[in-house]
Design an enzyme around this catalytic site. Structure first.
Site, mmCIF file in Angstrom:
data_model
loop_
_atom_site.group_PDB
_atom_site.id
_atom_site.type_symbol
_atom_site.label_atom_id
_atom_site.label_comp_id
_atom_site.label_asym_id
_atom_site.label_seq_id
_atom_site.Cartn_x
_atom_site.Cartn_y
_atom_site.Cartn_z
ATOM 1 N N MET A 140 37.066 39.841 41.862
ATOM 2 C CA MET A 140 37.405 38.179 41.237
ATOM 3 C C MET A 140 36.668 37.426 40.780
ATOM 4 S SD MET A 140 40.705 37.409 43.509
ATOM 5 C CE MET A 140 39.110 37.117 44.693
ATOM 6 N N ASP A 141 35.732 38.414 39.059
ATOM 7 C CA ASP A 141 34.990 37.539 38.994
ATOM 8 C C ASP A 141 34.627 36.815 37.529
ATOM 9 O OD1 ASP A 141 31.897 37.106 38.800
ATOM 10 O OD2 ASP A 141 31.006 38.607 37.922
ATOM 11 N N GLY A 142 34.163 35.983 37.069
ATOM 12 C CA GLY A 142 33.919 34.993 36.393
ATOM 13 C C GLY A 142 35.016 33.717 35.841
#
Ligand code: FPP
Length: 309
Positions: free
Chosen positions: A61-63
């Site tokens: 779950m990047d960003g």
């Protein structure tokens, strides 16, 4: 084409939400937009269900911080939006019949971040775990079992206790299994599995040595232990990996355009379809997820062929 559809549907939905405070006409419009949105989504899922639906999807779950920065939101707002996104994704997986969802929520390396940020993420986790256990939550509505994978003793006592409570309270749920990786890295998971296997073998070797000593005392002579009695096998490690009870992921999605695995599920992803999305995690919607599943369905025959080799 997909970007365009995504933009149109998201705008329609947002338009409907923004107009929600007005008079009856506006409310009617909002409802209409919501109904159209829902119908389109169901149609999309129906199209998807013609092909194979993955059993297990994992997410990096990047960003979340970039989402907050680009929208000039305060610290912590990105991770909060990230949690809402997780709930939307979970709902969508449930509707599509995906049985296992695994998310990378906090790596061991993330402890090196600014202590205020670490504290804020931990506070959010504590708050959200509590929310997930409420009666009206998605977990109770859909019968979701929650696992926490990682070196949980690295967590503060309240977070560790909340995680353990969530695992205990949802242990009997069977519809979907949500595995949250916290204080996790894949290399740490493998070391943990080796250590557990060694402990098991040592305990077994002790029993064998006691039995041999008894035989020696009674009959004399020496019984050499068999190699399989003390060497560690692949099966031993697989029994002690955190995800021992769940199948390997079929799809691993990383958001925000990063093309690295960042020490996530290295053991479990040999035959996994990897997909990187440019969208930031809080922007992820069911449309994005469906888009990845379409790609997976196209790649699956090739992956299956390689599995069979
Ligand atoms: C990576 O984005 C994400 C995290 C470090 C934490 C994500 C945690 C949540 C969404 C909450 C989960 C809570 C529960 C209870 C499951 P980033 O911070 O690295 O953002 P960046 O890529 O923009 O730097």
């Amino acid at each position: 084409m997909f970007d365009f559809l995504f933009l149109v549907f998201s705008s329609l939905r947002d338009l409907g939400m923004e107009n929600g405070n007005g008079g009856n006409l506006q409310q009617l419009f909002q409802r209409l937009v919501a109904v159209i949105y829902d119908i389109l989504q169901r149609l999309f899922f129906m199209v998807l269900s013609v092909g194979p639906i993955p059993n297990h999807i994992a997410f990096i779950m990047d960003g979340n911080r970039r989402y907050a920065r680009t929208r000039k939101l305060g610290p912590g707002a990105g991770h909060k939006a990230g949690f809402s996104s997780l709930i939307r994704v979970l709902e969508c997986c449930y509707k599509m019949g995906v049985k296992y969802v695994t998310v990378y929520a906090f790596s061991i390396d993330n402890f090196k971040r600014d202590p205020c940020e670490v504290q804020s993420i931990m506070d959010l986790m504590l708050e959200k775990i509590d929310e997930l256990l409420r009666e009206e939550s998605i977990v109770n509505n859909h019968g979701i079992r929650i696992n926490f994978f990682g070196d949980l003793k690295l967590l503060s006592k309240p977070v560790r206790m909340a995680a353990e409570k969530a695992m205990a309270e949802t242990a009997k749920n069977t519809n979907v299994v949500l595995s949250v990786c916290v204080a996790y890295t894949s290399t740490n998971e493998i070391v943990h599995a080796v250590q557990e296997s060694c402990k098991e073998k040592l305990a077994r070797a002790q029993v064998i040595s006691d039995v041999n000593a008894e035989i020696r005392n009674s009959f004399g002579g020496y019984t050499k232990p068999l190699e399989e009695e003390y060497s560690i096998t692949l099966e031993d490690l697989e029994r002690h990996i955190y995800s021992a009870e769940i199948p390997d992921p079929d799809i691993l999605i990383r958001t925000s355009g990063e093309t690295r695995l960042s020490n996530f599920l290295l053991w479990q992803t040999t035959f996994c379809y990897l997909h990187v999305l440019d969208a930031l995690w809080p922007d992820i919607s069911p449309w994005w997820l469906g888009w990845v599943i379409l790609h997976y369905q196209r790649a699956k025959p090739y992956i299956d062929k390689n599995k069979a080799l």
